[in-house]
Each structure stands twice: as structure tokens, then as C-alpha cells.
Scaffold this motif. Structure first.
Motif, PDB file in Angstrom:
ATOM      1  N   MET A 197       3.423   5.918  -2.615  1.00 59.01           N
ATOM      2  CA  MET A 197       4.660   6.603  -3.004  1.00 59.01           C
ATOM      3  C   MET A 197       4.677   6.860  -4.510  1.00 59.01           C
ATOM      4  SD  MET A 197       6.468   7.447  -0.437  1.00 59.01           S
ATOM      5  CE  MET A 197       7.941   7.849  -1.319  1.00 59.01           C
ATOM      6  N   ASN A 198       4.199   5.921  -5.312  1.00 56.16           N
ATOM      7  CA  ASN A 198       4.118   6.123  -6.766  1.00 56.16           C
ATOM      8  C   ASN A 198       3.191   7.299  -7.101  1.00 56.16           C
ATOM      9  OD1 ASN A 198       5.880   4.047  -7.343  1.00 56.16           O
ATOM     10  ND2 ASN A 198       4.253   2.506  -7.581  1.00 56.16           N
ATOM     11  N   GLN A 199       2.093   7.360  -6.350  1.00 58.70           N
ATOM     12  CA  GLN A 199       1.158   8.463  -6.553  1.00 58.70           C
ATOM     13  C   GLN A 199       1.814   9.805  -6.215  1.00 58.70           C
ATOM     14  OE1 GLN A 199      -2.429   8.134  -4.262  1.00 58.70           O
ATOM     15  NE2 GLN A 199      -3.369   9.935  -5.199  1.00 58.70           N
ATOM     16  N   LEU A 200       2.562   9.825  -5.135  1.00 57.84           N
ATOM     17  CA  LEU A 200       3.282  11.046  -4.751  1.00 57.84           C
ATOM     18  C   LEU A 200       4.299  11.441  -5.817  1.00 57.84           C
ATOM     19  CD1 LEU A 200       3.893  10.493  -0.924  1.00 57.84           C
ATOM     20  CD2 LEU A 200       2.487  12.275  -1.975  1.00 57.84           C
ATOM     21  N   LYS A 257       0.825  -1.213   0.000  1.00 53.47           N
ATOM     22  CA  LYS A 257       0.000   0.000   0.000  1.00 53.47           C
ATOM     23  C   LYS A 257       0.860   1.266   0.000  1.00 53.47           C
ATOM     24  CE  LYS A 257      -3.909  -2.111   2.459  1.00 53.47           C
ATOM     25  NZ  LYS A 257      -4.722  -2.070   3.688  1.00 53.47           N
ATOM     26  N   LEU A 258       1.898   1.237   0.826  1.00 59.20           N
ATOM     27  CA  LEU A 258       2.781   2.403   0.887  1.00 59.20           C
ATOM     28  C   LEU A 258       3.494   2.627  -0.446  1.00 59.20           C
ATOM     29  CD1 LEU A 258       4.316   1.936   4.460  1.00 59.20           C
ATOM     30  CD2 LEU A 258       2.754   3.750   3.711  1.00 59.20           C
ATOM     31  N   TYR A 303      13.862   9.993  -3.525  1.00 62.98           N
ATOM     32  CA  TYR A 303      12.831   8.959  -3.608  1.00 62.98           C
ATOM     33  C   TYR A 303      13.161   7.811  -2.685  1.00 62.98           C
ATOM     34  CZ  TYR A 303      11.306  11.488  -7.714  1.00 62.98           C
ATOM     35  OH  TYR A 303      10.875  12.461  -8.580  1.00 62.98           O
ATOM     36  N   ILE A 304      12.136   7.255  -2.127  1.00 66.98           N
ATOM     37  CA  ILE A 304      12.326   6.156  -1.166  1.00 66.98           C
ATOM     38  C   ILE A 304      12.329   4.849  -1.946  1.00 66.98           C
ATOM     39  CG2 ILE A 304      11.315   4.953   0.799  1.00 66.98           C
ATOM     40  CD1 ILE A 304      10.030   7.600   1.574  1.00 66.98           C
ATOM     41  N   THR A 305      13.329   4.095  -1.733  1.00 63.59           N
ATOM     42  CA  THR A 305      13.413   2.766  -2.356  1.00 63.59           C
ATOM     43  C   THR A 305      12.798   1.742  -1.427  1.00 63.59           C
ATOM     44  OG1 THR A 305      15.447   3.404  -3.440  1.00 63.59           O
ATOM     45  CG2 THR A 305      14.973   1.064  -3.324  1.00 63.59           C
ATOM     46  N   ARG A 346       4.166  10.874  -9.005  1.00 66.37           N
ATOM     47  CA  ARG A 346       3.457  11.453 -10.154  1.00 66.37           C
ATOM     48  C   ARG A 346       3.035  12.899  -9.884  1.00 66.37           C
ATOM     49  NH1 ARG A 346       1.283   6.159 -10.318  1.00 66.37           N
ATOM     50  NH2 ARG A 346      -0.597   6.855  -9.202  1.00 66.37           N
ATOM     51  N   GLN A 347       2.567  13.122  -8.642  1.00 64.10           N
ATOM     52  CA  GLN A 347       2.179  14.488  -8.272  1.00 64.10           C
ATOM     53  C   GLN A 347       3.375  15.431  -8.278  1.00 64.10           C
ATOM     54  OE1 GLN A 347       0.250  13.973  -4.491  1.00 64.10           O
ATOM     55  NE2 GLN A 347      -1.746  13.530  -5.416  1.00 64.10           N
ATOM     56  N   LEU A 348       4.516  14.933  -7.797  1.00 64.00           N
ATOM     57  CA  LEU A 348       5.731  15.761  -7.820  1.00 64.00           C
ATOM     58  C   LEU A 348       6.143  16.093  -9.252  1.00 64.00           C
ATOM     59  CD1 LEU A 348       7.843  14.079  -4.991  1.00 64.00           C
ATOM     60  CD2 LEU A 348       7.001  16.430  -5.030  1.00 64.00           C
ATOM     61  N   ALA A 349       6.039  15.092 -10.143  1.00 61.49           N
ATOM     62  CA  ALA A 349       6.396  15.328 -11.548  1.00 61.49           C
ATOM     63  C   ALA A 349       5.482  16.388 -12.159  1.00 61.49           C
ATOM     64  CB  ALA A 349       6.316  14.017 -12.333  1.00 61.49           C
ATOM     65  N   THR A 350       4.179  16.336 -11.798  1.00 58.93           N
ATOM     66  CA  THR A 350       3.225  17.327 -12.309  1.00 58.93           C
ATOM     67  C   THR A 350       3.575  18.728 -11.812  1.00 58.93           C
ATOM     68  OG1 THR A 350       1.473  15.665 -12.376  1.00 58.93           O
ATOM     69  CG2 THR A 350       0.793  17.986 -12.386  1.00 58.93           C
TER      70      THR A 350
END
Length: 270
Positions: free
Chosen positions: A234-237, A229-230, A266-268, A239-243
Motif C-alpha cells: 500500500m505504501n508503494q501504491l 506485506k500488504l 487511503y486504507i488505514t 508513492r506511485q499515486l503521488a508520482t
């Protein structure tokens, strides 16, 4: 006052004679010969004895011209001297006075025709007497005055050009600056919104990073599900950062911005 002849000759004939002698002198750029003057007189029906009488009376025109010159009545002086010179084309004193009268009128009114007449009459004087001091002095005065007037005219033109440019720039800026200030204000508002959103994303990213480390320590069954879930969040975050970064670049393209896009670690997820 016209020259008095021994018989009745109309003033139009006299004026025609003066005009033709003057034109001949200017077109040939030399002093007319007595033969040429007599030929013009014959064509107009003026007898030789009348020409001789006119030559004697031309001195009266010269004297009147001197009075007009002292009063700076240049137009009257030139008319008198043209009539005097027409009957005495080789008279040096009359030619000097005529050149000086054209000089006086040129200094006041700057007629182009006077510039030509000054040079022309001075040349005639120097043909009669190559070392004529009065003609040479007059030529020197005219050359200096002409050069000074040319430089002054250029200075005035340049000055007026600068003035027009300055006034035009003032009005252009008066219309443009309000628009620029309005655009700058809107850009600053947008920058504040972007900074606020970036800060919120950074805080949320830091919270999730802390939770991941906490879950790794627990090492229980829910670890894999929670990590999944995390990872999705994180993937969603990301994408938002890229936007948000694209928005920053779009703002910076039309006008340099004070915003410097920050790199976020970015968190691995293991």
C-alpha cells in the motif's frame, strides 16, 4: 506669351520682377504698395512708363487665364494670373481668379503649396474688400473640402492599418495553429496514458482492500505477516499515486488541462 515693353527688356528681367513682387507679397502677407512695386522696377532697370504699359497689357494675361481655367489647365492659368497680378497687385478679380486656380489644382493634385496660396490670396481679397462674397464663398468651399479630405485620409489610414493587422494575424495564425494542434494532440495522448495508469492503480488498490478485510475475518497466525506485506504494498501504491499526481500538475501548469486530479481514499491498516 510675355508682356511687350516699349524697349527691349529680356524675359529673365520680367520673370525676376514677377518673382520679387510675388515674394514681397507673400513674405509681408499683404498687397505691395505702388511705391514698393516701383522700387523693384527701378532696381531691375524697368522704367515707369514700361510698368504702366505692362499694367495695361496684364489684362491680356487675365483673359488667357480665364480660358485655361475653363479647360482646367490650372498650371497655365496660375502662370498667367501670377504675371497679371504682379503688375496689378490690387486687382480684386485677378486675385479671386488666382485663388480659384490654386483651388482647382489643389482638388486634383493636393499640393501643400496650393493650400497656402489659397488662404493667402483670399486674405488679400478680403483686405481689398472685407465683405467680398466670392472670396468668402471660396474660403467656405476650401474649408469643407479640406476637412473632408482630412477625415477621408484618416479613414484610409485606419482601414489600411486594420487590413495589415488582419493579414499579419492570418499569417501568424497559419504558422501557429499547426504547432498548437500538434501540442494539443500530444497532450491528449499523455492524458490518456495517465488515466489508464490511474485506473489500474485504483483497481489494484480495491483488490488489496478486499484482501485485507478477508484476512481480518480469518484471524489466524498469518494475519500479522500478511498485513505487513500488504501495508508495504500500500505504501508503494501511495508513492506511485503521488508520482502520477505530480505528472498531472506538470501538464496543467503550461496549459489548462481537462484532467482533474482525483482524491483516492487511503486504507488505514489497523
Amino acid at each position: 506669351m510675355k508682356t511687350t515693353f516699349s524697349r527691349n527688356i529680356s524675359s529673365s528681367v520680367i520673370e525676376n520682377y514677377i518673382q520679387r513682387v510675388t515674394e514681397l507679397s507673400q513674405s509681408s502677407q499683404r498687397i505691395p504698395t505702388m511705391g514698393e512695386v516701383e522700387k523693384i522696377a527701378t532696381e531691375l532697370g524697368i522704367e515707369p512708363d514700361e510698368i504702366e504699359a505692362a499694367q495695361k497689357q496684364s489684362h491680356d494675361h487675365y483673359v488667357r487665364a480665364q480660358g485655361y481655367m475653363r479647360l482646367k489647365h490650372w498650371d497655365d492659368a496660375i502662370l498667367e494670373l501670377q504675371e497679371a497680378v504682379a503688375f496689378n497687385p490690387s486687382n480684386l478679380e485677378m486675385l479671386i481668379s488666382l485663388a480659384s486656380s490654386h483651388m482647382g489644382r489643389w482638388q486634383e493634385k493636393h499640393y501643400h503649396k496650393d493650400e497656402n496660396n489659397i488662404r493667402f490670396r483670399i486674405r488679400q481679397c478680403l483686405v481689398i474688400k472685407p465683405d467680398c462674397e466670392e472670396a468668402l464663398n471660396l474660403l467656405e468651399r476650401f474649408s469643407k473640402a479640406f476637412k473632408w479630405r482630412k477625415q477621408t485620409s484618416i479613414g484610409i489610414i485606419v482601414g489600411l492599418g486594420g487590413l495589415v493587422l488582419g493579414v499579419s494575424s492570418f499569417f501568424w495564425l497559419s504558422d501557429t495553429l499547426p504547432n498548437l494542434r500538434e501540442k494539443t494532440s500530444k497532450l491528449q495522448q499523455l492524458e490518456r496514458v495517465v488515466f489508464r495508469d490511474l485506473n489500474e492503480l485504483q483497481k489494484e488498490q480495491a483488490v488489496f482492500k478486499a484482501e485485507i478485510f478477508t484476512l481480518r475475518k480469518r484471524n489466524d497466525r498469518r494475519y500479522q505477516a500478511d498485513v505487513s506485506k500488504l501495508h508495504s504494498r500500500m505504501n508503494q501504491l501511495e508513492r506511485q499515486l503521488a508520482t502520477m499526481q505530480r505528472k498531472i500538475l506538470e501538464m496543467e501548469n503550461p496549459q489548462p488541462s481537462k484532467i482533474t486530479p482525483k482524491s483516492f481514499p487511503y486504507i488505514t491498516i489497523p
